[in-house]
Design an enzyme around this catalytic site. Structure first.
Site, PDB file in Angstrom:
ATOM      1  N   HIS A  17       0.846  -1.351  -0.116  1.00  0.00           N
ATOM      2  CA  HIS A  17       0.099  -0.045   0.117  1.00  0.00           C
ATOM      3  C   HIS A  17       1.047   1.281  -0.088  1.00  0.00           C
ATOM      4  O   HIS A  17       0.616   2.235  -0.753  1.00  0.00           O
ATOM      5  CB  HIS A  17      -1.070   0.059   1.187  1.00  0.00           C
ATOM      6  CG  HIS A  17      -1.972  -1.089   1.255  1.00  0.00           C
ATOM      7  ND1 HIS A  17      -2.081  -1.724   2.322  1.00  0.00           N
ATOM      8  CD2 HIS A  17      -2.935  -1.660   0.251  1.00  0.00           C
ATOM      9  CE1 HIS A  17      -2.923  -2.822   2.141  1.00  0.00           C
ATOM     10  NE2 HIS A  17      -3.568  -2.545   0.900  1.00  0.00           N
ATOM     11  N   ARG A  91      -2.087  -6.421  -8.540  1.00  0.00           N
ATOM     12  CA  ARG A  91      -0.777  -7.329  -8.345  1.00  0.00           C
ATOM     13  C   ARG A  91      -0.815  -8.363  -9.445  1.00  0.00           C
ATOM     14  O   ARG A  91      -0.102  -8.955  -9.806  1.00  0.00           O
ATOM     15  CB  ARG A  91      -0.975  -8.127  -6.974  1.00  0.00           C
ATOM     16  CG  ARG A  91      -0.582  -7.123  -5.732  1.00  0.00           C
ATOM     17  CD  ARG A  91      -1.195  -7.592  -4.605  1.00  0.00           C
ATOM     18  NE  ARG A  91      -2.775  -7.594  -4.508  1.00  0.00           N
ATOM     19  CZ  ARG A  91      -3.445  -7.496  -3.476  1.00  0.00           C
ATOM     20  NH1 ARG A  91      -2.849  -8.023  -2.179  1.00  0.00           N
ATOM     21  NH2 ARG A  91      -4.588  -7.621  -3.477  1.00  0.00           N
TER      22      ARG A  91
HETATM   23  P1  ADP Z   1      -9.573  -3.782  -0.580  1.00  0.00           P
HETATM   24  O1  ADP Z   1     -10.361  -4.685   0.537  1.00  0.00           O
HETATM   25  O2  ADP Z   1     -10.561  -2.674  -0.982  1.00  0.00           O
HETATM   26  O3  ADP Z   1      -9.180  -4.674  -1.742  1.00  0.00           O
HETATM   27  P2  ADP Z   1      -7.029  -3.710   0.327  1.00  0.00           P
HETATM   28  O4  ADP Z   1      -6.444  -2.962   1.614  1.00  0.00           O
HETATM   29  O5  ADP Z   1      -6.769  -4.947   0.413  1.00  0.00           O
HETATM   30  O6  ADP Z   1      -8.548  -3.206   0.139  1.00  0.00           O
HETATM   31  O7  ADP Z   1      -6.162  -3.072  -0.871  1.00  0.00           O
HETATM   32  C1  ADP Z   1      -6.254  -1.807  -1.416  1.00  0.00           C
HETATM   33  C2  ADP Z   1      -5.879  -1.583  -2.737  1.00  0.00           C
HETATM   34  O8  ADP Z   1      -4.355  -1.807  -2.540  1.00  0.00           O
HETATM   35  C3  ADP Z   1      -6.306  -2.423  -3.719  1.00  0.00           C
HETATM   36  O9  ADP Z   1      -6.276  -1.623  -4.838  1.00  0.00           O
HETATM   37  C4  ADP Z   1      -5.151  -3.625  -3.790  1.00  0.00           C
HETATM   38  O10 ADP Z   1      -5.267  -3.977  -4.888  1.00  0.00           O
HETATM   39  C5  ADP Z   1      -3.929  -2.775  -3.511  1.00  0.00           C
HETATM   40  N1  ADP Z   1      -2.804  -3.408  -2.940  1.00  0.00           N
HETATM   41  C6  ADP Z   1      -2.919  -4.288  -1.793  1.00  0.00           C
HETATM   42  N2  ADP Z   1      -1.738  -4.942  -1.767  1.00  0.00           N
HETATM   43  C7  ADP Z   1      -0.714  -4.469  -2.700  1.00  0.00           C
HETATM   44  C8  ADP Z   1       0.596  -4.822  -3.191  1.00  0.00           C
HETATM   45  N3  ADP Z   1       1.160  -5.452  -2.298  1.00  0.00           N
HETATM   46  N4  ADP Z   1       1.033  -4.107  -4.116  1.00  0.00           N
HETATM   47  C9  ADP Z   1       0.073  -3.194  -4.792  1.00  0.00           C
HETATM   48  N5  ADP Z   1      -0.999  -3.034  -4.424  1.00  0.00           N
HETATM   49  C10 ADP Z   1      -1.705  -3.515  -3.365  1.00  0.00           C
END
Ligand code: ADP
Length: 154
Positions: A17, A91
């Site tokens: 994130h 991802r």
């Molecule tokens: P949600 O439940 O809305 O998917 P997350 O907190 O899991 O929320 O993810 C928020 C955003 O961050 C999403 O767009 C997800 O794809 C992205 N994300 C999560 N982990 C990674 C990572 N390792 N690299 C890039 N983007 C990520």
């Protein structure tokens, strides 16, 4: 002044994130990290607020970043924050299919644009659910989580 929102659950907020935040700040002047929660779930607001406080502390020295909790539609949250873009990370193919569908729905119901950033390949394996699973089994997950700003230790 270009403002974007970065919505998610951030449970917890990981290095993946943080990488998206850093790269979005090259594209936008201001980024609002939005912690979406479902008010129907017990404790959702309280747990979202505590995640928000933690993330806000990570960025307290960067005036371009703010952190809010929201319920309801992400496009309504974007509008309330005067943002014209939603930033999300991708991802893998499964992420892409989901994100494209959400982007299509959101552009159907609002003028808000979605910008998808490809995950940093070194962090593409990382998800909040993997971190929660490892932590549950007693693994020290700190290397997957952003460190507090070093200025906070002086
Ligand atoms: P949600 O439940 O809305 O998917 P997350 O907190 O899991 O929320 O993810 C928020 C955003 O961050 C999403 O767009 C997800 O794809 C992205 N994300 C999560 N982990 C990674 C990572 N390792 N690299 C890039 N983007 C990520």
């Amino acid at each position: 002044m270009r403002t974007a929102i970065f919505p998610g659950s951030f449970n917890p907020f990981t290095l993946g994130h943080a990488d998206i935040v850093e790269r979005a700040l090259r594209l936008f002047d201001r980024l609002v990290i939005g912690i979406g929660y479902n008010p129907a779930k017990d404790d959702a607001a309280r747990s979202a607020r505590s995640r928000a406080a933690h993330i806000a502390a990570l960025y307290r020295h960067d005036p371009r970043v703010s952190v809010r909790c929201y319920d309801g539609l992400t496009v309504d949250f974007a509008r309330a924050e005067h943002a014209d873009c939603i930033v999300r990370g991708v991802r893998e193919v499964a992420d892409f299919e989901y994100e494209r569908r959400m982007a299509d729905v959101n552009s159907e119901i609002s003028p808000v644009e979605t910008v998808l950033l490809a995950a940093n390949p070194r962090l593409a394996f990382l998800s909040s659910s993997v971190v929660r699973e490892l932590e549950y089994h007693g693994y020290d997950v700190s290397r997957f989580l952003p460190l507090p700003d070093s200025r906070d230790n002086v």
